[in-house]
Each structure stands twice: as structure tokens, then as C-alpha cells.
Design a protein around this motif. Structure first.
Motif, short mmCIF file in Angstrom:
data_model
loop_
_atom_site.label_atom_id
_atom_site.label_comp_id
_atom_site.label_asym_id
_atom_site.label_seq_id
_atom_site.Cartn_x
_atom_site.Cartn_y
_atom_site.Cartn_z
N PRO A 204 -36.98 29.45 13.13
CA PRO A 204 -36.01 29.21 12.06
C PRO A 204 -35.89 28.35 10.98
CG PRO A 204 -34.62 29.27 14.22
CD PRO A 204 -36.44 29.09 14.19
N CYS A 205 -36.10 28.27 9.67
CA CYS A 205 -35.19 26.90 8.69
C CYS A 205 -34.54 27.46 8.50
CB CYS A 205 -36.35 27.31 7.33
SG CYS A 205 -37.99 26.79 8.03
N ASP A 206 -32.78 28.21 8.62
CA ASP A 206 -31.80 28.35 8.20
C ASP A 206 -31.01 27.74 8.93
OD1 ASP A 206 -32.29 30.68 10.58
OD2 ASP A 206 -31.33 31.95 9.27
N ALA A 207 -30.97 27.49 10.07
CA ALA A 207 -30.52 26.50 10.80
C ALA A 207 -30.88 25.54 10.75
CB ALA A 207 -30.46 27.33 12.19
N PRO A 208 -30.48 23.88 9.96
CA PRO A 208 -30.76 22.98 9.52
C PRO A 208 -30.65 22.31 11.13
CG PRO A 208 -29.72 23.60 7.57
CD PRO A 208 -29.32 24.56 9.13
N SER B 233 -31.55 22.15 14.31
CA SER B 233 -31.87 23.12 14.78
C SER B 233 -33.23 23.04 16.43
CB SER B 233 -31.53 25.20 15.03
OG SER B 233 -32.99 25.19 14.08
N ALA C 83 -31.93 21.88 5.51
CA ALA C 83 -31.39 22.41 4.67
C ALA C 83 -31.82 23.37 3.88
CB ALA C 83 -29.83 21.93 3.84
N ASP C 84 -32.93 22.48 3.14
CA ASP C 84 -33.50 22.50 1.63
C ASP C 84 -35.43 22.75 2.35
OD1 ASP C 84 -33.93 19.99 2.54
OD2 ASP C 84 -34.65 19.39 1.12
N ASP C 85 -35.67 22.46 3.50
CA ASP C 85 -36.35 23.19 4.00
C ASP C 85 -37.28 24.99 4.24
OD1 ASP C 85 -37.47 20.43 4.10
OD2 ASP C 85 -37.14 20.30 6.80
N ALA C 86 -37.83 25.10 3.13
CA ALA C 86 -37.67 26.49 3.07
C ALA C 86 -38.74 27.31 3.89
CB ALA C 86 -38.72 27.33 2.05
#
Length: 606
Positions: free
Chosen positions: A193-197, A199, A298-301
Motif C-alpha cells: 500500500p502507498c496510502d500508509a506513509p 509502513s 505521502a506523495d508516493d502514488a
């Protein structure tokens, strides 16, 4: 029975899942013997039991016996596998062979069990086939006979699954180290996942001294070094996962909170572990590695961004802190970003078969016949455009990629030229560029000769062009030795860009060559034609005395052609004669030339 066999064999032939196939086999037997419960277990390399099919056993019981070791007191199945023979327990409550799992069996309402080992054609035990009973009894004769008849079906299904698993393992694991490979790595990070900076993160690891070890001690020592490095990294990063994604490249997927939270100190400890001397094939070698790290932000899509960031950090480590660690940060620098992008682009082109030779003719000015070809490496980009491989500027830090590019080119060129050599009027030779890094590869001559042999092409048809970056290494003993070995095999050597700052007359004293190619600056130096004429005339005279052919490069006009002829230059190449053209176009052009030549011969004979 025949219908049962037909049903199961059809499921196996279709490639149905092992579990559903064996579940169906159990259900068919239970339908025939309503008072029985059927199960099939397998045993792994560690001797642990795993239930594959048990459609009527209570799920709680199945989960309780999962992973228990086979043994004399591990129930009927564990005991049958341990002893390699059938085991009939008529009363689970009283039989010592059920000591380990008796309470679980009794809670499930099981009173008796008969188990038969499943063995393959070599006698290896794959698992066990079991019939459970709700009352204390042994199997009937009919029950024994049908189970024994079904064993072959279970063996076929299990062996097929083993072959599938082996193919899948080979597809996703590196043969040398046993680690998961690039394919497995790509599949894993695509799901992160990329929505958990914060992680997860990546470590890109490059073994810095693999090439020197290969060159100095041989590939057996290099392979040994890779296996040691792989094992040390695997141990140090556990429980996180390590992947071997290339020749000297590894990737670690970090998910352990301690490793993510203290990345710098964790990696320093990893480098310390790696740096301990190791014995490799009788030699003591100290592994050296550079590491780049990146953590999802956070900005890694997409996950690929994190990988690119780790690659950028690795490249920075190799350029500025070789043998150390660099963590990615947004200000790491656009030049490094662009360099890494280019390297990845050419790696992808190699993996996807987008590297191809284009050919430029070399003309004999006396006869107008073209006597040779120069094979120029071209990369077809994803967009379809063509880019010279030289534009990527591969240096010593990318020597492995550069050699793979050379090896791939040589194989394709040898195949092309072999198919053209029999045509009437075909050229005499084809030239391929090599680098000093290529010449330092152990076994280069043997590999080249194997390529030529595989393509049924004589060594005299191959010329190796030593480009300008190679000239710096021409006084190295190893490089000179490689050139001498290549010439002794019949392969010819040409010095490219001769007359430039790096290629001088002194090389003719030290380097055994067959041809020299005049630097384009001499051919195009029309502003001071007198000096250029004196230099070229001198080179032609010296080369004639030494028995070396001279080829003028970058001839673009008829005036240059006429001028070179007046100086006595016999060979040339350039846009005036032909631009470099794709291999398919060259093949068609040669065919037309061959047909025309044969027509002229037939006309003269008539």
C-alpha cells in the motif's frame, strides 16, 4: 470404479486445483462407503503433515493436526508415513500410536482410523490416504481394495502438483542463491500500500566487488561470494524479505517496525555483518556492498516510485560513498535521477529484447564493392523510437550491463552474418564494438568462439572494434593478453577513432591489431587540409609497412571520397555510401545484390 477414475483423471488433465481434485476423490469414496470419513495428507521436506483434502472432518480437528511432525505416535497417518507401511488403529482411545493427537480425535467423534502411505514411483513417501470410522473397527476388505486402487490417482495428482510447484518455484526463485527473484519482488511490491506513509521501505543493495572477484579468482569464487552475501543479508534482515533481482543486485522489502524506525543504524549493522572476510573457493574475500534506502512517503502514488527512489539512493552511494549507505530524500538531485532512469531503461530493453544491430557498409574505394559491415548497437525505446546504445554512456560502474549488451549484440550479429555469408557478393567481415571492460571478462574468447560455432561462422569473419574508451586500458597486461588470445583464434582487431587524443601511434608498437579506423576529425578537417593530408598520408604509409588496413570514417561527401582516394586510402564508410540500416533492410539489400550479381555472371557466361 472406472467412472471414479475417469472423473479424477479428467480433473487432473484440466489442471484443476489439487485440493478440489482430492476433495472430489474423498467425496466419491465417502458416497460409496457411507460410514467412513476420508482424508488425504501430505508430508513436507521437514517431515510435517498438511491436510490437503478432508471434506467431512471437523474443521477444528483439521486445524489442530496441521503441521504436526510425522512419527510413531502421530496418529495413523503420521505413523504410516514414519514407518512407510499401512497402519490400522481399531480403537483410537486405547492405541499408543495416537498419543499425540488422541484428545483432538476423540473430541471430533473419531473412534478408529486406517491409513495407507502414498508413495511415488521412486518409493518416496508423498503423504497418506486415511479412512476414519465413528466406531471402533478396522477397514473392510472392500474398503481396503478401493483405497489401494485410488492410491495411483492420488500419486498422479500429487506428482502433477509437485511439477507445477517446481516450475513456479523456478520462475520465482534464483537458482544460485535460492532467493526469490525479480519476478517475485515485482509481484510483492505491486501489492504494497502507498496510502500508509512509513509502513514499508526498500533497500537496494549492490555487491561492489563481484566483478573484480570474478576477474581475479574466476566465476566459481564470484558465485560463492554471492551465496555468502545472500545468506548474510537474509539472516540480518529477518523477518523482512530479501530478493536477488540481478547479477550483483539485491532488494530487501522492509516492514519490521524496528528496521523502518532505525534504518540508518540497522543498515550500518548490516554492512558490518557483510564486511566479514569469507572463504570463497580457497580464497579469502571481504564482501563489499553499497546500499540505497527509501521509505514510502505521502506523495508516493505507486510502489514503483519507492523502488526508483531506492535505486537513486543506491546510485548516489556508489558514486559518492561506495561501500556505504545513502537514504533517499527529495533533494538528492536530478542528475542522479536521470542517470538511474537511463540505466533502468537499457536494462529493461535487454530484458524485453529491444536491443538490435543496425549495419553500415564499409566500402573498397578501388572497386566500389563493400567489403565489410560495422554493426552498431541500437535500442528501441518503449515509444518505438531508435536510440544509439552509446547515448547511454555506460561506464565502469555499469560494466555488467555493458558486457551483456556486447554479448547480446555478438550473438545477433553472428546469426545475421552467418545467414548472409553464402550470398554472392556478400561482405568479407562484420565489425562489432567492444569495451575495455569486455576485454577483462574471463573466458571472453571461449564465449565468442562458442557463439561463432553455434552460428556456423568462421572466426575470420569477425572484427572487434576497440573504441576510444578502450584505448586507455590498452597497456593493461590483462587487456593485451585478451587481444592476443582473440587474434590467435582468428578474430581480427581494429583500433577505432585512431588519431584522436586517446588513440596514438604508440599503440601500434604495443597492441597487435589488424585494422585502424581514422578518427572522423581527420576526415572532416577540411579547414586545414594540408595538415590532415600529411597526417593521413603518414598513417597510410606506416600502416602499409605494418600490414594494417586503414579505414576512413564519417565520409559524407563525394569531395571527401575523391580526396581520400587521391591520398591512397582504400577503405571508407560514412553517409556518402550508406547510413546505418536495420538488420531486416540489410538482409533484403544483400539479397537483391546477390541476385543482381548472379544475373551478371549468367549474362557473361551466355
Amino acid at each position: 470404479m472406472l467412472l471414479l477414475q475417469k472423473t479424477i483423471l479428467e480433473m487432473i488433465a484440466r489442471g484443476d486445483a489439487l485440493k478440489s481434485t482430492l476433495q472430489q476423490l474423498c467425496l466419491q469414496l465417502e458416497a460409496r462407503f457411507s460410514e467412513t470419513i476420508c482424508s488425504i495428507v501430505t508430508v513436507d521436506a521437514a517431515g510435517l503433515l498438511h491436510t490437503v483434502a478432508a471434506p467431512s472432518l471437523p474443521s477444528e480437528y483439521v486445524s489442530r493436526i496441521e503441521g504436526i511432525p510425522a512419527g510413531p505416535m502421530a496418529g495413523s497417518c503420521g505413523s504410516a508415513i514414519f514407518h512407510g507401511q499401512s497402519v490400522s488403529v481399531c480403537d483410537i482411545a486405547a492405541d499408543p500410536r495416537w498419543a499425540i493427537v488422541r484428545p483432538d480425535a476423540l473430541r471430533a467423534g473419531l473412534a478408529a482410523c486406517w491409513s495407507y502411505p502414498i508413495t511415488d514411483s521412486s518409493g518416496r513417501i508423498l503423504g497418506a490416504f486415511a479412512l476414519y470410522f465413528r466406531e471402533a473397527r478396522g477397514p473392510t476388505r472392500a474398503e481396503q481394495e478401493i483405497v489401494e486402487a485410488c492410491l495411483d490417482l492420488a500419486v498422479i495428482a500429487l506428482e502433477r502438483q509437485a511439477r507445477v510447484a517446481e516450475r513456479e518455484h523456478r520462475a520465482t526463485h534464483d537458482q544460485l542463491t535460492g532467493l526469490p527473484n525479480l519476478s517475485a519482488f515485482s509481484a510483492l511490491i505491486a501489492r504494497l500500500p502507498c496510502d500508509a506513509p512509513g509502513s514499508w521501505g526498500l533497500l537496494a543493495i549492490d555487491v561492489d566487488n563481484l566483478k573484480p572477484v570474478n576477474d581475479t579468482y574466476g566465476h566459481h569464487a564470484g558465485d560463492c561470494l554471492l551465496k555468502i552475501v545472500a545468506q548474510r543479508i537474509k539472516t540480518a534482515v529477518a523477518p523482512d524479505l530479501i530478493f536477488r533481482i540481478g547479477g550483483d543486485e539485491f532488494m530487501v522489502v522492509l516492514r519490521a517496525p524496528l528496521h523502518l524506525g532505525e534504518m540508518e543504524s540497522f543498515v550500518e549493522s548490516l554492512l558490518d555483518d557483510l564486511g566479514r572476510p569469507a572463504e570463497c573457493g580457497g580464497f579469502w574475500i571481504t564482501p563489499q556492498a553499497s546500499i540505497g534506502g527509501a521509505i514510502v512517503a505521502a506523495d508516493d502514488a505507486i510502489p514503483e516510485t519507492v523502488r526508483q527512489n531506492a535505486d537513486h539512493a543506491l546510485y548516489c552511494a556508489k558514486e559518492t560513498r561506495r561501500g556505504g549507505f545513502v537514504r533517499y530524500w527529495p533533494g538528492l538531485g536530478s542528475p542522479i535521477t536521470e542517470r538511474v532512469r537511463q540505466i533502468r531503461e537499457i536494462e529493461a530493453a535487454l530484458q524485453q529484447g529491444r536491443v538490435e544491430p543496425w549495419y553500415q557498409p564499409i566500402m573498397c574505394l578501388d572497386t566500389g564493392r563493400f567489403v565489410g559491415l560495422e554493426a552498431l548497437c541500437r535500442v528501441r525505446t518503449i515509444s518505438g523510437s531508435i536510440r544509439p546504445a552509446a547515448a547511454y554512456g555506460l561506464g565502469d560502474s555499469e560494466a555488467g550491463i555493458a558486457y551483456e549488451l556486447t554479448r547480446r549484440m555478438l550473438a545477433m550479429v553472428a546469426g545475421d552474418f552467418s545467414s548472409w555469408a553464402g550470398m554472392d557478393g556478400a561482405p568479407d567481415y562484420v565489425a562489432v564494438n567492444v569495451t575495455s571492460a569486455d576485454l577483462r571478462i574471463p573466458g571472453l574468447t571461449e564465449e565468442l568462439l562458442k557463439i561463432l560455432t553455434d552460428q556456423n561462422l568462421a572466426a575470420r569473419h569477425l572484427v572487434l572494434d576497440l573504441n576510444e574508451t578502450t584505448h586507455l586500458g590498452l597497456r593493461e597486461k590483462q587487456t593485451l593478453g585478451a587481444i592476443q588470445q582473440l587474434r590467435a583464434s582468428g578474430i581480427r582487431i581494429a583500433l577505432d577513432d585512431f588519431g584522436s587524443g586517446l588513440a596514438s601511434l604508440s599503440h601500434l608498437m604495443n597492441v597487435p591489431v589488424d585494422m585502424i579506423k581514422l578518427d572522423p576529425s581527420l576526415t572532416n578537417n577540411r579547414g586545414d587540409e594540408g595538415k590532415a593530408e600529411a597526417i593521413i598520408s603518414g598513417m597510410l604509409d606506416i600502416s602499409k609497412r605494418l600490414g594494417i588496413e586503414v579505414i576512413a570514417e564519417a565520409v559524407e561527401t563525394h569531395a571527401q571520397h575523391a580526396w581520400l582516394m587521391s591520398l591512397g586510402c582504400r577503405f571508407a564508410q560514412g553517409y556518402h555510401y550508406s547510413r546505418a540500416i536495420p538488420r531486416t533492410a540489410m538482409g533484403k539489400w544483400l539479397y537483391r545484390q546477390s541476385v543482381a550479381s548472379m544475373g551478371e555472371v549468367n549474362a557473361r557466361q551466355a
